[in-house]
Design a protein around this motif. Structure first.
Motif, PDB file in Angstrom:
ATOM      1  N   SER A 206      -9.998   7.876  -2.255  1.00 57.32           N
ATOM      2  CA  SER A 206      -9.709   9.276  -1.921  1.00 57.32           C
ATOM      3  C   SER A 206     -10.178   9.535  -0.503  1.00 57.32           C
ATOM      4  N   TYR A 207      -9.410  10.338   0.249  1.00 61.20           N
ATOM      5  CA  TYR A 207      -9.723  10.574   1.652  1.00 61.20           C
ATOM      6  C   TYR A 207      -9.960  12.044   1.986  1.00 61.20           C
ATOM      7  N   GLY A 208      -9.880  12.928   1.027  1.00 55.94           N
ATOM      8  CA  GLY A 208     -10.112  14.337   1.305  1.00 55.94           C
ATOM      9  C   GLY A 208      -8.904  14.998   1.950  1.00 55.94           C
ATOM     10  N   ARG A 209      -9.161  16.056   2.679  1.00 57.52           N
ATOM     11  CA  ARG A 209      -8.080  16.858   3.278  1.00 57.52           C
ATOM     12  C   ARG A 209      -7.690  16.275   4.630  1.00 57.52           C
TER      13      ARG A 209
ATOM     14  N   GLY B 222      -5.006  10.435  -0.972  1.00 53.06           N
ATOM     15  CA  GLY B 222      -5.532   9.176  -1.465  1.00 53.06           C
ATOM     16  C   GLY B 222      -4.565   8.060  -1.170  1.00 53.06           C
ATOM     17  N   GLY B 223      -5.076   6.873  -1.227  1.00 51.70           N
ATOM     18  CA  GLY B 223      -4.246   5.701  -0.978  1.00 51.70           C
ATOM     19  C   GLY B 223      -4.675   4.566  -1.875  1.00 51.70           C
ATOM     20  N   GLY B 224      -3.750   3.669  -2.109  1.00 51.80           N
ATOM     21  CA  GLY B 224      -4.064   2.538  -2.954  1.00 51.80           C
ATOM     22  C   GLY B 224      -3.093   1.413  -2.704  1.00 51.80           C
TER      23      GLY B 224
ATOM     24  N   ILE C 183       0.835  -1.198   0.000  1.00 59.03           N
ATOM     25  CA  ILE C 183       0.000   0.000   0.000  1.00 59.03           C
ATOM     26  C   ILE C 183       0.867   1.244   0.000  1.00 59.03           C
ATOM     27  N   ASP C 184       0.269   2.342  -0.432  1.00 55.41           N
ATOM     28  CA  ASP C 184       0.927   3.634  -0.357  1.00 55.41           C
ATOM     29  C   ASP C 184      -0.148   4.707  -0.332  1.00 55.41           C
ATOM     30  N   GLY C 185       0.203   5.810   0.294  1.00 52.09           N
ATOM     31  CA  GLY C 185      -0.693   6.951   0.356  1.00 52.09           C
ATOM     32  C   GLY C 185       0.046   8.202  -0.045  1.00 52.09           C
ATOM     33  N   SER C 186      -0.712   9.196  -0.446  1.00 51.05           N
ATOM     34  CA  SER C 186      -0.103  10.449  -0.869  1.00 51.05           C
ATOM     35  C   SER C 186      -1.075  11.589  -0.622  1.00 51.05           C
ATOM     36  N   ILE C 187      -0.508  12.750  -0.311  1.00 51.89           N
ATOM     37  CA  ILE C 187      -1.334  13.947  -0.154  1.00 51.89           C
ATOM     38  C   ILE C 187      -0.639  15.112  -0.838  1.00 51.89           C
TER      39      ILE C 187
ATOM     40  N   ASN D 249      -0.782  12.874   6.003  1.00 51.20           N
ATOM     41  CA  ASN D 249      -0.174  11.713   5.364  1.00 51.20           C
ATOM     42  C   ASN D 249      -0.281  10.475   6.259  1.00 51.20           C
ATOM     43  N   THR D 250      -0.105  10.666   7.561  1.00 51.47           N
ATOM     44  CA  THR D 250      -0.218   9.544   8.506  1.00 51.47           C
ATOM     45  C   THR D 250      -1.615   8.936   8.440  1.00 51.47           C
TER      46      THR D 250
END
Length: 135
Positions: free
Chosen positions: A100-103, A81-83, A68-72, A106-107
């Motif tokens: 997508s997770y919105g605003r 978002g993460g995927g 997995i990875d996430g980015s903002i 990163n944690t």
């Protein structure tokens, strides 16, 4: 093309173009040359950079691996978002996913992406899961 081939071709290209450079640039280190070429004049490396090749490794036969990875867009940026993907012991794709997770921070994105992916695996009846993340 492998990473070693790309590095080799890039190194040869940098060496070859060196003969066309003004003599003032020919005495520079590769890092200084690149920074000067980009117009960054005040470049002074503080420590040597060590490059380590990281390679995905297959899980054992009865296991699945979820990466997995996430980015903002900046901490509390415009959106996060993460995927990730789930692969079997042969490296075959089982399922891929993103959200997508919105605003958020990163944690939060990394943790929520992990929780979401594990829930998807559980809903699919998958077990014996190894999770890998960069955070």
């Amino acid at each position: 093309m492998s990473a070693n081939q790309i590095i080799g071709k890039t190194s040869r290209w940098l060496r070859d173009i060196g003969s066309y450079l003004p003599s003032s640039l020919r005495t520079c280190s590769q890092e200084e040359f690149i920074m000067q070429s980009l117009g960054i004049e005040d470049y002074s490396p503080t420590e040597a950079v060590q490059i380590q090749l990281i390679k995905w490794s297959k899980p054992d036969a009865r296991w699945l691996k979820v990466n997995i990875d996430g980015s903002i867009g900046g901490n509390l940026g415009t959106g996060g978002g993460g995927g990730g993907i789930c692969r079997d012991h042969r490296g075959e794709l089982i399922v891929g996913f993103h959200n997508s997770y919105g605003r958020v921070t990163n944690t939060y994105v990394e943790a929520q992406a992990m929780a979401d992916r594990l829930q998807i695996c559980k809903n699919m009846g998958l077990s014996n899961i190894i999770v890998e993340s960069d955070s």
